[in-house]
Design an enzyme around this catalytic site. Structure first.
Site, mmCIF file in Angstrom:
data_model
loop_
_atom_site.group_PDB
_atom_site.id
_atom_site.type_symbol
_atom_site.label_atom_id
_atom_site.label_comp_id
_atom_site.label_asym_id
_atom_site.label_seq_id
_atom_site.Cartn_x
_atom_site.Cartn_y
_atom_site.Cartn_z
ATOM 1 N N GLY A 103 -10.149 1.991 13.367
ATOM 2 C CA GLY A 103 -9.196 3.084 13.046
ATOM 3 C C GLY A 103 -8.150 3.567 13.916
ATOM 4 O O GLY A 103 -7.443 4.558 13.402
ATOM 5 N N ARG A 160 -6.536 -2.886 12.446
ATOM 6 C CA ARG A 160 -5.109 -2.698 12.517
ATOM 7 C C ARG A 160 -4.194 -2.617 13.922
ATOM 8 O O ARG A 160 -3.345 -3.545 14.078
ATOM 9 C CB ARG A 160 -4.939 -1.249 12.037
ATOM 10 N N ARG A 184 0.578 -2.012 1.083
ATOM 11 C CA ARG A 184 0.504 -0.875 1.750
ATOM 12 C C ARG A 184 1.411 0.177 1.184
ATOM 13 O O ARG A 184 0.946 1.274 0.920
ATOM 14 C CB ARG A 184 0.420 -1.002 3.011
ATOM 15 N N CYS A 199 5.691 -6.314 -12.749
ATOM 16 C CA CYS A 199 5.692 -5.510 -13.526
ATOM 17 C C CYS A 199 5.073 -4.283 -13.342
ATOM 18 O O CYS A 199 4.492 -3.890 -14.219
ATOM 19 C CB CYS A 199 5.546 -5.866 -14.907
ATOM 20 N N GLU A 200 5.386 -3.460 -12.231
ATOM 21 C CA GLU A 200 4.765 -2.313 -11.978
ATOM 22 C C GLU A 200 5.914 -1.480 -11.244
ATOM 23 O O GLU A 200 6.217 -2.066 -10.179
ATOM 24 C CB GLU A 200 3.530 -2.536 -11.166
#
Ligand code: PLP
Length: 421
Positions: free
Chosen positions: A230, A275, A310, A341-342
């Site tokens: 995190g 990350r 993201r 197609c979004e």
């Protein structure tokens, strides 16, 4: 401030694109290694410290092998991730198995590999015992509930599906102790992409105090404390990275005033970050396919949210560099889109960029974690290739791009011929 730099020039990336068509993810080996060393150094005050790289962030065995060479273990939470660790030569207690809602076959493989098993629920003690037997080292995931504020990605701990309550921890360790388990660890993971180092000092403090209380109550000894992953990264140039040295100064002070003072030392500190280990050192390289001028200006790329989800998923900012136009005035406002197609298939909304043309190379920064890994095939989109930029400047393909044949492998077209629709 975190300047957004690139490990290659325009000419170098053009040469790479000549051999490896866009879109692709490119990882910078040199930077990953330097970062891994700095990470280990910051925690080196703790004897036995270890980072278990969260495989889900960048599940590529070549990257895992680099991190293994830097001394990292692997944090896995699925069958495929366990197999990736095994194939990379990461086995035994170099694997932290932090899963939830876990199927029996995953526990069986984790036990076979000798992984450290980190249970998500008190009910899993019995489940694990029945499907794979209890190991002699066990770890539990703590959910502090209302005792700790969560952050945006993970949300409030008391709403989260993860972990044991405080009471369940005491009960769970007691059960395991009575069943003959002798080695114990404690884990929590309450933040994601957190940029405040004090947050982790506070998390460590909560775990240190808990370890003292549980040890006294049950007369057991803790071998390690896993403060989770995190640790955030500065996606925006105006953000700052966490000062790991300062954060460790804080954690160490708590360790001394709580763990050492109460006679609990030594306790090994573990992390399972993903990350901050690979995120800033991976780039999504793409080209402009079309420019569209309607109510807004759109730059359509040959990449889409199947390659990096993201921005669409969290509205996350990812910095974009236009190769060769770094110094040009950023005076045109674009929505940078993919071809799904979004309508939320956008890498950036209302982003000021230099004037773009088809063929321009766009580099999307900080795509080295939770980037390729979150890819999917919706709309028949294919996942991109992964390339490794080696220390000597050469490029090694570490995963080929998917083909339409890959996309169709789970379908039986021969059966379709005789199928009566
Ligand atoms: C996702 C996850 C991590 C890694 O999180 P980062 O934000 O990538 O550091 C570590 N541990 C667990 C249990 C996770 O679910």
């Amino acid at each position: 401030m975190t300047p957004k730099t690139l490990p290659f020039t325009k000419q170098q990336i053009e040469t790479i694109i000549d051999r490896h068509p866009t879109p692709f993810h490119l990882y910078d080996e040199k930077a990953i290694r330097e970062n891994a060393r700095a990470f280990n150094k910051a925690f080196s005050w703790n004897d036995g410290f270890r980072e278990f790289f969260a495989v889900k962030a960048a599940p590529n065995p070549y990257l895992m092998k680099i991190l293994k060479a830097e001394g990292f273990g692997a944090d896995c939470s699925s069958l495929a991730e366990l197999i990736l660790a095994e194939k990379t030569g990461i086995t035994g207690e170099s694997i932290m198995f932090s899963s939830n809602d876990t199927p029996a076959e995953e526990f069986r493989l984790a036990r076979k590999l000798g992984a450290i098993i980190n249970l998500d629920d008190i009910g899993h003690i019995r489940y694990l015992e029945e499907c794979a037997g209890l190991p002699d080292l066990i770890c539990f995931r703590y959910n502090p509930g209302p005792l700790k504020k969560g952050n945006v990605i993970i949300g409030h701990p008391e709403d989260a599906k993860y972990g044991f309550t405080r009471e369940q921890l005491f009960e769970g360790y007691r059960i395991c102790r009575d069943k003959g388990v002798r080695r114990f660890g404690l884990h929590t993971m309450v933040a994601s992409n957190e940029l405040d180092g004090d947050y982790f000092v506070e998390t460590a403090q909560i775990l240190f105090e808990l370890v003292v209380q549980i040890s006294h109550a049950l007369n057991i000894r803790f071998e390690f404390i896993n403060i989770g992953g995190g640790i955030g990264i500065p996606y925006r140039p105006e953000q700052n990275r966490i000062d790991l040295e300062a954060m460790n100064h804080g954690i160490r002070k708590k360790y001394e005033s709580i763990i050492v003072k109460n006679g609990m030392a030594p306790v090994k500190l573990y992390t399972e970050c993903g990350r901050c280990i690979t995120g800033p050192y991976g780039y999504l390289v793409s080209k402009v396919l079309h420019i569209k001028d309607t109510y807004k200006q759109f730059a359509g790329l040959d990449a889409c949210m199947a390659n990096l989800m993201r921005p669409a998923l969290y509205g996350a900012y990812h910095h974009i560099t236009v190769m060769g136009k770094e110094k040009a005035p950023h005076n045109v406002m674009y929505d940078v889109t993919g071809s799904l197609c979004e309508n939320n298939d956008k890498f950036a909304i209302d982003r000021m960029l230099p004037r773009l043309e088809p063929g321009d190379i766009l580099v999307i920064h900080d795509a080295g974690a939770h980037g390729y890994a979150m890819g999917f095939n919706y709309n028949g989109k294919l996942r991109s290739a992964e390339l490794l930029l080696r220390k000597d400047g050469s490029v090694l393909p570490i995963r080929r791009a998917e083909t339409v044949d890959d996309y169709f492998t789970t379908l039986d077209f021969a059966g379709l011929k005789t199928f009566q629709g």
